[in-house]
Design a protein around this motif. Structure first.
Motif, PDB file in Angstrom:
ATOM      1  N   ILE A  74       0.859  -1.179   0.000  1.00 29.32           N
ATOM      2  CA  ILE A  74       0.000   0.000   0.000  1.00 29.32           C
ATOM      3  C   ILE A  74       0.898   1.231   0.000  1.00 29.32           C
ATOM      4  CG2 ILE A  74      -1.742   1.314   1.256  1.00 29.32           C
ATOM      5  CD1 ILE A  74      -2.749  -1.287   2.449  1.00 29.32           C
ATOM      6  N   TYR A  75       0.694   2.089  -1.006  1.00 26.63           N
ATOM      7  CA  TYR A  75       1.509   3.289  -1.135  1.00 26.63           C
ATOM      8  C   TYR A  75       0.819   4.484  -0.483  1.00 26.63           C
ATOM      9  CZ  TYR A  75       4.253   0.742  -4.633  1.00 26.63           C
ATOM     10  OH  TYR A  75       5.043  -0.168  -5.285  1.00 26.63           O
ATOM     11  N   GLN A  76       1.627   5.420  -0.001  1.00 24.25           N
ATOM     12  CA  GLN A  76       1.106   6.686   0.488  1.00 24.25           C
ATOM     13  C   GLN A  76       0.872   7.608  -0.712  1.00 24.25           C
ATOM     14  OE1 GLN A  76       3.950   8.155   3.321  1.00 24.25           O
ATOM     15  NE2 GLN A  76       3.815   6.355   4.638  1.00 24.25           N
ATOM     16  N   SER A 131      -0.743 -10.535 -14.012  1.00 27.26           N
ATOM     17  CA  SER A 131       0.391  -9.849 -14.641  1.00 27.26           C
ATOM     18  C   SER A 131       1.004  -8.785 -13.730  1.00 27.26           C
ATOM     19  CB  SER A 131      -0.061  -9.195 -15.956  1.00 27.26           C
ATOM     20  OG  SER A 131      -1.092  -8.238 -15.720  1.00 27.26           O
ATOM     21  N   ASP A 132       0.669  -8.837 -12.427  1.00 23.72           N
ATOM     22  CA  ASP A 132       1.204  -7.896 -11.445  1.00 23.72           C
ATOM     23  C   ASP A 132       0.902  -6.454 -11.837  1.00 23.72           C
ATOM     24  OD1 ASP A 132       2.513  -7.134  -9.123  1.00 23.72           O
ATOM     25  OD2 ASP A 132       4.467  -6.973 -10.118  1.00 23.72           O
ATOM     26  N   SER A 133      -0.342  -6.211 -12.224  1.00 26.83           N
ATOM     27  CA  SER A 133      -0.744  -4.888 -12.697  1.00 26.83           C
ATOM     28  C   SER A 133      -1.810  -4.265 -11.809  1.00 26.83           C
ATOM     29  CB  SER A 133      -1.264  -4.987 -14.148  1.00 26.83           C
ATOM     30  OG  SER A 133      -0.264  -5.467 -15.010  1.00 26.83           O
ATOM     31  N   VAL A 134      -1.760  -4.587 -10.515  1.00 22.93           N
ATOM     32  CA  VAL A 134      -2.684  -3.996  -9.540  1.00 22.93           C
ATOM     33  C   VAL A 134      -1.865  -3.293  -8.469  1.00 22.93           C
ATOM     34  CG1 VAL A 134      -4.492  -4.434  -7.836  1.00 22.93           C
ATOM     35  CG2 VAL A 134      -4.441  -5.764  -9.954  1.00 22.93           C
ATOM     36  N   ARG A 135      -2.221  -2.030  -8.206  1.00 18.33           N
ATOM     37  CA  ARG A 135      -1.563  -1.250  -7.165  1.00 18.33           C
ATOM     38  C   ARG A 135      -2.617  -0.702  -6.202  1.00 18.33           C
ATOM     39  NH1 ARG A 135       1.662  -3.360  -9.860  1.00 18.33           N
ATOM     40  NH2 ARG A 135       3.547  -2.531 -10.841  1.00 18.33           N
ATOM     41  N   VAL A 136      -2.189  -0.413  -4.973  1.00 14.55           N
ATOM     42  CA  VAL A 136      -3.097   0.130  -3.957  1.00 14.55           C
ATOM     43  C   VAL A 136      -2.446   1.336  -3.301  1.00 14.55           C
ATOM     44  CG1 VAL A 136      -4.398  -0.339  -1.850  1.00 14.55           C
ATOM     45  CG2 VAL A 136      -4.054  -2.169  -3.515  1.00 14.55           C
ATOM     46  N   LEU A 174       2.486   8.686  -9.725  1.00 15.25           N
ATOM     47  CA  LEU A 174       2.565   7.566 -10.670  1.00 15.25           C
ATOM     48  C   LEU A 174       4.014   7.245 -11.022  1.00 15.25           C
ATOM     49  CD1 LEU A 174      -0.412   8.488 -13.053  1.00 15.25           C
ATOM     50  CD2 LEU A 174      -0.411   6.923 -11.108  1.00 15.25           C
ATOM     51  N   ASP A 175       4.841   8.282 -11.141  1.00 19.06           N
ATOM     52  CA  ASP A 175       6.259   8.053 -11.453  1.00 19.06           C
ATOM     53  C   ASP A 175       6.956   7.296 -10.326  1.00 19.06           C
ATOM     54  OD1 ASP A 175       6.095   9.263 -13.908  1.00 19.06           O
ATOM     55  OD2 ASP A 175       6.801  11.224 -13.215  1.00 19.06           O
ATOM     56  N   LEU A 176       6.670   7.673  -9.082  1.00 16.19           N
ATOM     57  CA  LEU A 176       7.305   7.002  -7.945  1.00 16.19           C
ATOM     58  C   LEU A 176       6.827   5.553  -7.807  1.00 16.19           C
ATOM     59  CD1 LEU A 176       7.242   9.914  -5.349  1.00 16.19           C
ATOM     60  CD2 LEU A 176       9.266   8.862  -6.378  1.00 16.19           C
ATOM     61  N   MET A 177       5.611   5.291  -8.318  1.00 18.16           N
ATOM     62  CA  MET A 177       5.111   3.916  -8.323  1.00 18.16           C
ATOM     63  C   MET A 177       5.598   3.155  -9.555  1.00 18.16           C
ATOM     64  SD  MET A 177       1.203   4.738  -7.049  1.00 18.16           S
ATOM     65  CE  MET A 177       0.646   3.037  -7.202  1.00 18.16           C
TER      66      MET A 177
END
Length: 214
Positions: A5-7, A120-125, A143-146
């Motif tokens: 989980i990203y901030q 495909s590891d294409s889900v982010r939270v 988005l760049d940092l992710m």
């Protein structure tokens, strides 16, 4: 399957979110995906095309020449579809292209699409957050940092976030949608799906085989 989980600054929070297998790890049903995509795209068709048929074009109804004895093919009036400026035979008429699927099929289509993304590891939270004002730079930096700044992104928010939506207006590859309005086409069209925490919880509850609420 657990994902970080990203901030809202793009840094990992040190926590993880679970992608429930009954939603993100099912055997994809390609036929149901096709049916749902067809339904969504058909719903977007206006169905307003119209051409003038024989009874609608301007012209005389007089028979142009006698039926027999001229050596020519028989012919009716000038509005016949086989003559120039005549009416259109079997022309387009206004119609609705809408068709529907039952609720289970719609949910299965979204589960199948999400399973492809998870595979495909294409889900982010990311954590639930709001912007004080629209900022394309802030969203781009996130988005760049992710490491997904160059990908086509579907950003699913928990609620209507006008500032985040307006921040993405200048980003052709970013589609911001409230999670309740995310459909199968949105998921498939994106390279990466980014959920806010609350959006992930909502999607999981709704798409689970025994949903908590509809």
């Amino acid at each position: 399957m657990d994902v970080d989980i990203y901030q809202n600054d793009g840094v990992s929070s040190g926590r993880t979110a679970t992608l429930v297998p009954t939603v993100f790890d099912v055997e994809p049903n390609n036929h149901v995906i096709w049916l749902d995509v067809k339904r969504i795209q058909a719903h977007e068709r206006q169905g307003t095309s119209k051409t003038q048929e024989r009874s609608e074009v301007t012209g005389s109804t007089r028979k142009l020449y006698r039926q027999k004895g001229t050596g020519n093919a028989r012919v009716g009036d000038a509005k016949s579809p086989i003559r120039r400026d005549g009416g259109r035979a079997h022309g387009a008429r206004p119609r609705s292209y809408d068709h529907n699927l039952n609720l289970k099929e719609k949910r299965l289509a979204r589960r199948s699409a999400l399973s492809y993304k998870a595979e495909s590891d294409s889900v982010r939270v990311v954590e639930d957050y709001s912007m004080d004002r629209p900022s394309t730079r802030e969203l781009t930096d996130l988005l760049d940092l992710m490491e997904i700044g160059d990908e086509k992104v579907l950003f699913a928010t928990t609620e209507v976030e006008k500032e985040i939506y307006h921040s993405a207006q200048n980003l052709s590859k970013v589609n911001v949608r409230e999670v309740q309005s995310v459909n199968t086409v949105d998921i498939l069209d994106a390279d990466v799906v980014v959920f806010q925490e609350g959006a992930l919880d909502w999607m999981t509850q709704v798409l689970a085989p025994d949903p908590v609420h509809a």
